[in-house]
Enzyme design. Sequence first.
Site, short mmCIF file in Angstrom:
data_model
loop_
_atom_site.label_atom_id
_atom_site.label_comp_id
_atom_site.label_asym_id
_atom_site.label_seq_id
_atom_site.Cartn_x
_atom_site.Cartn_y
_atom_site.Cartn_z
N GLU A 39 0.83 -1.20 0.00
CA GLU A 39 0.00 0.00 0.00
C GLU A 39 0.87 1.26 0.00
O GLU A 39 1.86 1.33 0.72
CB GLU A 39 -0.88 -0.03 1.25
CG GLU A 39 -1.81 1.15 1.42
CD GLU A 39 -2.59 1.08 2.74
OE1 GLU A 39 -3.65 1.71 2.82
OE2 GLU A 39 -2.12 0.38 3.67
N LYS B 40 -9.92 2.73 -1.74
CA LYS B 40 -10.05 2.06 -0.45
C LYS B 40 -11.36 2.47 0.23
O LYS B 40 -11.65 3.66 0.41
CB LYS B 40 -8.86 2.42 0.45
CG LYS B 40 -8.81 1.71 1.78
CD LYS B 40 -7.55 2.11 2.53
CE LYS B 40 -7.37 1.37 3.83
NZ LYS B 40 -6.12 1.77 4.52
N CYS C 195 -5.53 -2.97 2.37
CA CYS C 195 -5.21 -3.01 3.80
C CYS C 195 -6.42 -3.26 4.71
O CYS C 195 -6.91 -4.38 4.80
CB CYS C 195 -4.47 -1.73 4.18
SG CYS C 195 -3.48 -1.89 5.70
#
Length: 281
Positions: free
Chosen positions: A61, A126, A160
Amino acid sequence: MQSEKLDVYLIQFSPEWGKIDASLKKMEEQIVEAFVSTSSRTESPHPEPVEGCPKLIVLPEMFSTGFKFLKEVAEPMNGKTVQWMQKTAQSLNTAIYGSVLILDNDRLYNRGFFVFPNGEYKCYDKRHCFVMSDEPKHITPGKEIVTVNYVGWRFRLNICHDLRFPVWSKNIYKNGEYDYDILLNTASWAEGRANVWRILLHARAIENLAYSIGVNRVGKDGDGYMYRGDSMVVDPKGIAVAMANPNEEQAVFVQLSKSALSEFREKFNVGAIWDSYEIKI
């Protein structure tokens, strides 16, 4: 094009904090070494790459800046990092996935880029910003689930903290087909929660009857947080078929088999009795 095999390279890496040029140079060196050296590859049923087999590189990331949210280090959609991903994908004839800090219409996004070998790409923003950091204060969360088709393999894109939310990553079984084959997670997952990272990668693979691939950074960031990596590929049986050494910058190679995935799904077709659900955003 449908491919039975897929060569996957996990690039476990420590970004240069806020330094895009230095991070990209370092990343490029590590990728080149991974492609030319057998010393970085793990033992697997197919430990050597096959000529002409489609390839995928998975990066951590925010690999070009580290996990920070300053507009000064954010890039536009045609910035250095995306251009580097396109150039690398084209020169090595590989797909690449990783996330970049993007400034778009004056908003910051933690944006995943799945870049195809021809330089074209698909994006995923995200969804679940990390509540224990300043990310929710700066990053605009995504609103769309993104699934990508590459050489007949279907990938669900993940970043993540998304890994903690099973409904968001839930596979779908419809008309005898699964929505995706591989869950891809690019991460900066801190050392203090490393055990959770490993458990969740196994859980997402088992519950979705899919491979899960997680690539995490290593080293110490500019805010003093430590990362140990534990990048890995977990198969739908919950077995880690490839894993990087903790606390090391390392490239790990593994070859995945579509027929092995299909055979297991046929023998253990729990997808046929999955509960239905609906996500509301």
